[in-house]
Scaffold this active site. Structure first.
Site, PDB file in Angstrom:
ATOM      1  N   CYS A 173      -4.649  12.796  12.114  1.00 30.43           N
ATOM      2  CA  CYS A 173      -5.440  11.563  12.075  1.00 30.43           C
ATOM      3  C   CYS A 173      -5.368  10.956  13.475  1.00 30.43           C
ATOM      4  CB  CYS A 173      -4.886  10.609  11.022  1.00 30.43           C
ATOM      5  SG  CYS A 173      -3.357   9.854  11.528  1.00 30.43           S
ATOM      6  N   ASP A 184       5.459  19.833   7.584  1.00 30.07           N
ATOM      7  CA  ASP A 184       6.457  20.905   7.518  1.00 30.07           C
ATOM      8  C   ASP A 184       7.737  20.477   6.806  1.00 30.07           C
ATOM      9  OD1 ASP A 184       6.540  19.226   9.833  1.00 30.07           O
ATOM     10  OD2 ASP A 184       8.079  20.507  10.694  1.00 30.07           O
ATOM     11  N   LEU A 185       8.105  19.208   6.966  1.00 35.14           N
ATOM     12  CA  LEU A 185       9.359  18.750   6.329  1.00 35.14           C
ATOM     13  C   LEU A 185       9.190  18.617   4.812  1.00 35.14           C
ATOM     14  CD1 LEU A 185      10.559  16.131   8.943  1.00 35.14           C
ATOM     15  CD2 LEU A 185      10.944  18.594   8.870  1.00 35.14           C
ATOM     16  N   ARG A 230      -4.063  10.948   4.084  1.00 33.79           N
ATOM     17  CA  ARG A 230      -2.905  11.823   4.263  1.00 33.79           C
ATOM     18  C   ARG A 230      -1.913  11.706   3.118  1.00 33.79           C
ATOM     19  NH1 ARG A 230       0.540  14.107   7.423  1.00 33.79           N
ATOM     20  NH2 ARG A 230       2.691  13.449   7.229  1.00 33.79           N
ATOM     21  N   ARG A 267      -8.662  -0.209   4.301  1.00 34.61           N
ATOM     22  CA  ARG A 267      -7.693   0.734   3.752  1.00 34.61           C
ATOM     23  C   ARG A 267      -6.370   0.052   3.451  1.00 34.61           C
ATOM     24  NH1 ARG A 267      -7.250   6.431   6.675  1.00 34.61           N
ATOM     25  NH2 ARG A 267      -5.836   6.560   4.894  1.00 34.61           N
ATOM     26  N   ILE A 321       7.887   6.876  16.785  1.00 33.26           N
ATOM     27  CA  ILE A 321       7.589   7.552  15.521  1.00 33.26           C
ATOM     28  C   ILE A 321       6.342   8.423  15.615  1.00 33.26           C
ATOM     29  CG2 ILE A 321       7.117   7.222  13.058  1.00 33.26           C
ATOM     30  CD1 ILE A 321       9.919   6.311  13.826  1.00 33.26           C
ATOM     31  N   LYS A 341       0.857  -1.201   0.000  1.00 29.73           N
ATOM     32  CA  LYS A 341       0.000   0.000   0.000  1.00 29.73           C
ATOM     33  C   LYS A 341       0.894   1.253   0.000  1.00 29.73           C
ATOM     34  CE  LYS A 341      -1.701   1.580   4.032  1.00 29.73           C
ATOM     35  NZ  LYS A 341      -1.359   2.958   4.374  1.00 29.73           N
ATOM     36  N   ASN A 342       1.884   1.278   0.898  1.00 28.15           N
ATOM     37  CA  ASN A 342       2.669   2.505   1.068  1.00 28.15           C
ATOM     38  C   ASN A 342       3.683   2.733  -0.037  1.00 28.15           C
ATOM     39  OD1 ASN A 342       1.129   2.988   3.257  1.00 28.15           O
ATOM     40  ND2 ASN A 342       2.677   2.395   4.760  1.00 28.15           N
ATOM     41  N   ARG A 353       0.579  14.747  12.650  1.00 23.95           N
ATOM     42  CA  ARG A 353       1.114  14.423  11.335  1.00 23.95           C
ATOM     43  C   ARG A 353       1.253  15.660  10.429  1.00 23.95           C
ATOM     44  NH1 ARG A 353      -1.132   8.820   9.341  1.00 23.95           N
ATOM     45  NH2 ARG A 353       0.824   8.837   8.195  1.00 23.95           N
ATOM     46  N   PRO A 354       2.035  16.637  10.855  1.00 25.62           N
ATOM     47  CA  PRO A 354       2.271  17.826  10.030  1.00 25.62           C
ATOM     48  C   PRO A 354       3.039  17.467   8.748  1.00 25.62           C
ATOM     49  CG  PRO A 354       3.755  17.777  11.905  1.00 25.62           C
ATOM     50  CD  PRO A 354       2.801  16.641  12.100  1.00 25.62           C
ATOM     51  N   ASP A 363       4.607   0.453  11.975  1.00 26.32           N
ATOM     52  CA  ASP A 363       3.368  -0.116  11.430  1.00 26.32           C
ATOM     53  C   ASP A 363       3.153  -1.560  11.853  1.00 26.32           C
ATOM     54  OD1 ASP A 363       3.474   1.633   8.222  1.00 26.32           O
ATOM     55  OD2 ASP A 363       3.027   2.285  10.255  1.00 26.32           O
TER      56      ASP A 363
HETATM   57  C1  EPZ Z   1       4.438   6.826   6.186  1.00 31.27           C
HETATM   58  O1  EPZ Z   1       3.712   7.895   6.758  1.00 31.27           O
HETATM   59  C2  EPZ Z   1       3.457   5.670   6.103  1.00 31.27           C
HETATM   60  N1  EPZ Z   1       2.331   6.034   5.251  1.00 31.27           N
HETATM   61  C3  EPZ Z   1       2.962   5.322   7.502  1.00 31.27           C
HETATM   62  O2  EPZ Z   1       2.119   4.172   7.380  1.00 31.27           O
HETATM   63  C4  EPZ Z   1       4.158   4.947   8.362  1.00 31.27           C
HETATM   64  O3  EPZ Z   1       3.717   4.676   9.673  1.00 31.27           O
HETATM   65  C5  EPZ Z   1       5.168   6.105   8.381  1.00 31.27           C
HETATM   66  O4  EPZ Z   1       5.544   6.437   7.024  1.00 31.27           O
HETATM   67  C6  EPZ Z   1       6.428   5.774   9.170  1.00 31.27           C
HETATM   68  O5  EPZ Z   1       7.034   4.651   8.634  1.00 31.27           O
HETATM   69  C7  EPZ Z   1       2.486   6.011   3.909  1.00 31.27           C
HETATM   70  O6  EPZ Z   1       3.548   5.694   3.397  1.00 31.27           O
HETATM   71  C8  EPZ Z   1       1.283   6.387   3.087  1.00 31.27           C
HETATM   72  P1  EPZ Z   1       6.656  10.096   8.316  1.00 31.27           P
HETATM   73  P2  EPZ Z   1       4.361   9.385   6.795  1.00 31.27           P
HETATM   74  O7  EPZ Z   1       6.640  11.321   7.496  1.00 31.27           O
HETATM   75  O8  EPZ Z   1       5.102   9.626   5.558  1.00 31.27           O
HETATM   76  C9  EPZ Z   1       6.299  13.375  11.684  1.00 31.27           C
HETATM   77  C10 EPZ Z   1       0.181   2.860   7.709  1.00 31.27           C
HETATM   78  O9  EPZ Z   1      -0.310   2.343   8.720  1.00 31.27           O
HETATM   79  N2  EPZ Z   1       6.387  14.321  10.575  1.00 31.27           N
HETATM   80  O10 EPZ Z   1       7.853   9.205   8.298  1.00 31.27           O
HETATM   81  O11 EPZ Z   1       3.307  10.324   7.203  1.00 31.27           O
HETATM   82  C11 EPZ Z   1       4.998  12.612  11.691  1.00 31.27           C
HETATM   83  O12 EPZ Z   1       4.001  13.356  12.367  1.00 31.27           O
HETATM   84  C12 EPZ Z   1       0.726   4.285   7.755  1.00 31.27           C
HETATM   85  O13 EPZ Z   1       0.301   2.282   6.598  1.00 31.27           O
HETATM   86  C13 EPZ Z   1       6.575  15.680  10.845  1.00 31.27           C
HETATM   87  O14 EPZ Z   1       6.649  16.084  11.988  1.00 31.27           O
HETATM   88  O15 EPZ Z   1       5.391   9.200   7.993  1.00 31.27           O
HETATM   89  C14 EPZ Z   1       5.357  11.341  12.423  1.00 31.27           C
HETATM   90  O16 EPZ Z   1       5.306  11.575  13.812  1.00 31.27           O
HETATM   91  C15 EPZ Z   1       0.517   4.918   9.119  1.00 31.27           C
HETATM   92  N3  EPZ Z   1       6.653  16.557   9.814  1.00 31.27           N
HETATM   93  C16 EPZ Z   1       6.807  11.093  11.992  1.00 31.27           C
HETATM   94  O17 EPZ Z   1       7.279  12.350  11.510  1.00 31.27           O
HETATM   95  C17 EPZ Z   1       6.595  16.141   8.502  1.00 31.27           C
HETATM   96  O18 EPZ Z   1       6.679  16.979   7.587  1.00 31.27           O
HETATM   97  C18 EPZ Z   1       6.993  10.064  10.896  1.00 31.27           C
HETATM   98  O19 EPZ Z   1       6.277  10.525   9.815  1.00 31.27           O
HETATM   99  C19 EPZ Z   1       6.415  14.761   8.248  1.00 31.27           C
HETATM  100  C20 EPZ Z   1       6.321  13.875   9.297  1.00 31.27           C
END
Ligand code: EPZ
Length: 423
Positions: A118, A126-127, A94, A401, A331, A22-23, A123-124, A309
């Site tokens: 969510c 900003d990065l 998202r 999902r 995370i 999925k991801n 889940r901002p 996950d």
């Molecule tokens: C991806 O989400 C996955 N989703 C998530 O899977 C997975 O849990 C996550 O990566 C971590 O491995 C998809 O690929 C669609 P991150 P993502 O950016 O990209 C914070 C599932 O169950 N953050 O690595 O959103 C964020 O809030 C889903 O399949 C910022 O602060 O994850 C989180 O605490 C759930 N600012 C942490 O970083 C940003 O700009 C990790 O987020 C981006 C993220």
């Protein structure tokens, strides 16, 4: 809303096919926006999130044709007539934010709704935005939307070091960099297999990328990208989820298409808990080697660490382990919502901030429980597989999902499980 009823039914045996990730698919699909040529994805999973991404791409003007019962997606972005991703679609998923980088890189402007939080956290993004600014983008937030534009009509190669390895930010900025003018160096980026899969696909489309899977990715921008046909990588989270079924119930199950290199940190913990995982010609064979699972401690980390996950699913296993396990979620800020539901089944779990302490009990008891997010839902199903009596999991739309045919796949290895239409 439908429910799933699962009843403890002894050891499992047989084979479960693992679908495409999925991801990975959710970042490969927006890549179509980078090219005017067709992009075809094979081994695509049949999931509601994929349908949502399809709707989003179609709302922008892309053509997306689903073939072979959804396993093949043929996409063409020859005519993108709308550069705004609406809140109504983005708020549902998202990953919609992943159309921002490609759209901006291709046409020099994009408007995308902020995704909002969510269940598992704020889940901002900003990065994502800082990374695109490093490529010369001008970003403005107005009324809940990101307004992005490339002042010179095209992004410029740049250097961006992430404060931590965000998966989505890595994907967004990587896709944008492929069409930027000049060289981009992305540091401290995510190393997940889904990033490697995306890079493989972009390279097939003509991108010049080095270092995917390591902490530093270098991209030489090109003027245009072509089409490609790309197989979606195996879903390591679905894989890990179903590996836990025989670990929890006993018996022996072969996960078809399973790859050990995708789940090494997870397999290490299973081994410590008393579960054998062996590579076969068709995938991975999983068998519990002990009468009672042993407690293990888990800390979630970016790849190649233990995946967040799989944290909820691992907790389901550890609820009936011999001893006490400590799970640390590093995370996301609120990813223990499965704990109160497992406690309803008799688990002994104490959650303090980002840490959950699980004292193993002999056996869980079936109960009515509620799914709260995708991975929490499936952890309740796993717990119900070995619980005494019947477990009824409500709000299973969360499951749809990320897991195709979860009832069919578990039933095929001997689980007593059925889905009932909700009220
Ligand atoms: C991806 O989400 C996955 N989703 C998530 O899977 C997975 O849990 C996550 O990566 C971590 O491995 C998809 O690929 C669609 P991150 P993502 O950016 O990209 C914070 C599932 O169950 N953050 O690595 O959103 C964020 O809030 C889903 O399949 C910022 O602060 O994850 C989180 O605490 C759930 N600012 C942490 O970083 C940003 O700009 C990790 O987020 C981006 C993220």
């Amino acid at each position: 809303m439908d429910s799933i009823i699962v009843t403890g039914n002894g050891p499992l045996s047989g084979q479960i096919p693992i679908a495409g990730a999925k991801n990975a698919c959710l970042t490969l699909m927006p890549a179509t926006l980078l090219s005017e040529e067709p992009l075809t994805l094979t081994n695509a999973p049949r999931l509601s999130d994929i349908k949502t991404m399809t709707q989003l791409l179609q709302s922008l003007g892309a053509e997306v044709t689903s073939m072979q019962d959804g396993q093949v997606l043929v996409m063409s972005s020859h005519d993108i007539h709308n550069h705004t991703a609406d809140y109504d679609i983005v708020r549902k998923m998202r990953a919609s934010i992943l159309v921002l980088g490609p759209m901006l890189a291709r046409d020099g402007h994009a408007i995308v709704s902020l995704p909002g939080g969510c269940a598992i956290g704020a889940r901002p993004v900003d990065l994502h935005l800082k990374g695109l600014e490093a490529l010369g983008a001008e970003i403005e937030l107005k009324e809940g939307y990101v307004h992005a534009r490339a002042p010179k009509g095209r992004l410029q190669g740049g250097t961006y070091e992430m404060p931590f390895a965000s998966v989505g930010a890595t994907e967004n900025v990587l896709m944008a960099a492929t069409l930027a003018k000049g060289t981009s160096v992305l540091k401290n980026v995510a190393r997940e297999p889904e990033i490697v899969d995306l890079a493989d696909c972009l390279i097939r489309m003509g991108a010049q990328i080095e270092g995917a899977g390591t902490s530093t990715i270098t991209v030489q921008g090109v003027d245009r990208l072509g089409g490609a046909t790309h197989p979606v990588v195996t879903d390591r989270i679905e894989l890990g989820t179903y590996m836990l079924a025989p670990a929890i119930c006993g018996g022996e199950v072969e996960l078809l298409g399973g790859r050990l290199d995708l789940v090494r940190a997870f397999v290490e913990k299973l081994d410590m808990a008393g579960v054998d995982v062996r590579e076969t010609d068709n995938g991975l064979l999983v068998k519990r080697r002990v009468d009672r699972i042993q407690a293990v401690d888990v800390v979630t980390e970016p790849f190649p660490g233990f995946p967040t996950d799989l944290q909820a699913q691992m907790m389901a296993l550890l609820c009936t382990a011999e001893g006490t396990s400590v799970l640390e979620e590093k995370i996301f800020e609120n990813r223990f919502m499965h704990a109160p539901e497992l406690i309803r089944m008799g688990a002994q779990i104490d959650v303090q901030g980002g840490q959950a302490t699980v004292v193993g009990v002999d056996r869980l008891k079936g109960a009515r429980v509620m799914a709260t997010d995708l991975r929490a839902s499936v952890s309740l199903i796993l717990a119900g597989l070995a619980a005494e009596g019947e477990t009824i999991v409500s709000r299973v739309y969360h499951l749809d999902r990320g897991y195709e045919h979860v009832v069919g796949k578990l039933e095929s290895v001997g689980a007593k499980i059925e889905r009932v239409q909700g009220s």
